[in-house]
Design a protein around this motif. Structure first.
Motif, PDB file in Angstrom:
ATOM      1  N   ASP A 180       0.809  -1.214   0.000  1.00 62.33           N
ATOM      2  CA  ASP A 180       0.000   0.000   0.000  1.00 62.33           C
ATOM      3  C   ASP A 180       0.846   1.269   0.000  1.00 62.33           C
ATOM      4  O   ASP A 180       0.326   2.369  -0.167  1.00 62.33           O
ATOM      5  N   GLY A 181       2.185   1.159   0.188  1.00 64.84           N
ATOM      6  CA  GLY A 181       3.076   2.307   0.086  1.00 64.84           C
ATOM      7  C   GLY A 181       3.002   3.269   1.253  1.00 64.84           C
ATOM      8  O   GLY A 181       3.392   4.427   1.119  1.00 64.84           O
ATOM      9  N   ASP A 182       2.563   2.802   2.431  1.00 68.87           N
ATOM     10  CA  ASP A 182       2.507   3.707   3.580  1.00 68.87           C
ATOM     11  C   ASP A 182       3.835   3.783   4.331  1.00 68.87           C
ATOM     12  O   ASP A 182       4.020   4.630   5.193  1.00 68.87           O
ATOM     13  N   GLY A 183       4.772   2.889   4.016  1.00 69.10           N
ATOM     14  CA  GLY A 183       6.072   2.895   4.675  1.00 69.10           C
ATOM     15  C   GLY A 183       6.126   2.015   5.907  1.00 69.10           C
ATOM     16  O   GLY A 183       7.140   1.974   6.590  1.00 69.10           O
ATOM     17  N   TYR A 184       5.042   1.330   6.210  1.00 64.04           N
ATOM     18  CA  TYR A 184       4.971   0.454   7.380  1.00 64.04           C
ATOM     19  C   TYR A 184       4.579  -0.940   6.918  1.00 64.04           C
ATOM     20  O   TYR A 184       3.714  -1.106   6.062  1.00 64.04           O
ATOM     21  N   VAL A 185       5.209  -1.956   7.507  1.00 61.53           N
ATOM     22  CA  VAL A 185       4.972  -3.325   7.064  1.00 61.53           C
ATOM     23  C   VAL A 185       4.483  -4.194   8.210  1.00 61.53           C
ATOM     24  O   VAL A 185       4.748  -3.905   9.386  1.00 61.53           O
ATOM     25  N   CYS A 186       3.771  -5.227   7.851  1.00 58.50           N
ATOM     26  CA  CYS A 186       3.362  -6.297   8.764  1.00 58.50           C
ATOM     27  C   CYS A 186       2.567  -5.787   9.968  1.00 58.50           C
ATOM     28  O   CYS A 186       2.691  -6.310  11.079  1.00 58.50           O
ATOM     29  N   GLY A 187       1.790  -4.741   9.766  1.00 55.96           N
ATOM     30  CA  GLY A 187       0.956  -4.221  10.837  1.00 55.96           C
ATOM     31  C   GLY A 187       1.689  -3.373  11.853  1.00 55.96           C
ATOM     32  O   GLY A 187       1.144  -3.066  12.917  1.00 55.96           O
ATOM     33  N   TRP A 188       2.912  -2.970  11.547  1.00 58.11           N
ATOM     34  CA  TRP A 188       3.668  -2.144  12.496  1.00 58.11           C
ATOM     35  C   TRP A 188       3.045  -0.755  12.554  1.00 58.11           C
ATOM     36  O   TRP A 188       2.751  -0.153  11.519  1.00 58.11           O
TER      37      TRP A 188
END
Length: 177
Positions: free
Chosen positions: A163-171
């Motif tokens: 999604d390109g928000d800069g956060y991964v794996c629910g962080w």
């Protein structure tokens, strides 16, 4: 012809007359001063020519104390090393954040968008492949650190941030801000 050869060889002969490596290397210039290295060198040369045993150690002399710059009127204070207990929690300028690292705290403060808000252009990657990548990490913190180390958020080589928000794996960075 003979004259040209002599002119070409004269600098080489002049250097050869100066002695082997004299002047540029302190180990070679000390060959005849009775130091430990000079004795080693002489034993080594004798062994190479078959006139003695092979020396078993190479002496190395290190400075007893490293040089320091001392300004007049200032006292020299020896450097100390801080010992951090193994169970200590990371502390940042904003206070302790149990379970976090300074890298994540810095990243959370740097990135101002909330999770789900697209800030980076992504091509390809899917939620399914991101979930597969996330399953390889023990926590969202570990996955986020790996994402940052791999070049995130600018790069997303593993497809962890579709999604390109800069956060991964629910962080979620909000608790660290």
């Amino acid at each position: 012809m003979r004259k040209h050869v002599m002119l070409a060889l004269s600098p080489v002969l002049a250097l050869a007359a100066c002695g082997e490596n004299a002047g540029w290397n302190p180990n070679y210039s000390a060959m005849h001063n009775g130091s430990d290295y000079a004795q080693y060198w002489q034993q080594r040369e004798a062994a190479l020519h078959g006139r003695g045993g092979v020396p078993q150690t190479i002496p190395v002399q290190l400075p007893a104390q490293a040089p320091q710059v001392v300004q007049p009127g200032r006292k020299v204070v020896p450097a100390t090393v801080a010992v951090v207990p193994a169970n200590a929690q990371p502390v940042t300028a904003g206070g302790p954040y149990p379970g976090s690292t300074p890298v994540l705290v810095r990243y959370a403060r740097q990135e101002r968008q909330n999770p789900g808000t697209s800030a980076y252009t992504r091509t390809g990657g899917s939620v399914v492949s991101a979930a597969s990548q996330c399953s390889r990490y023990s926590s969202a913190d570990h996955a986020q650190r790996a994402f940052i180390a791999a070049g995130g958020p600018i790069l997303d080589p593993r497809g962890m941030d579709p999604d390109g928000d800069g956060y991964v794996c629910g962080w979620d960075p909000r608790p660290l801000r």
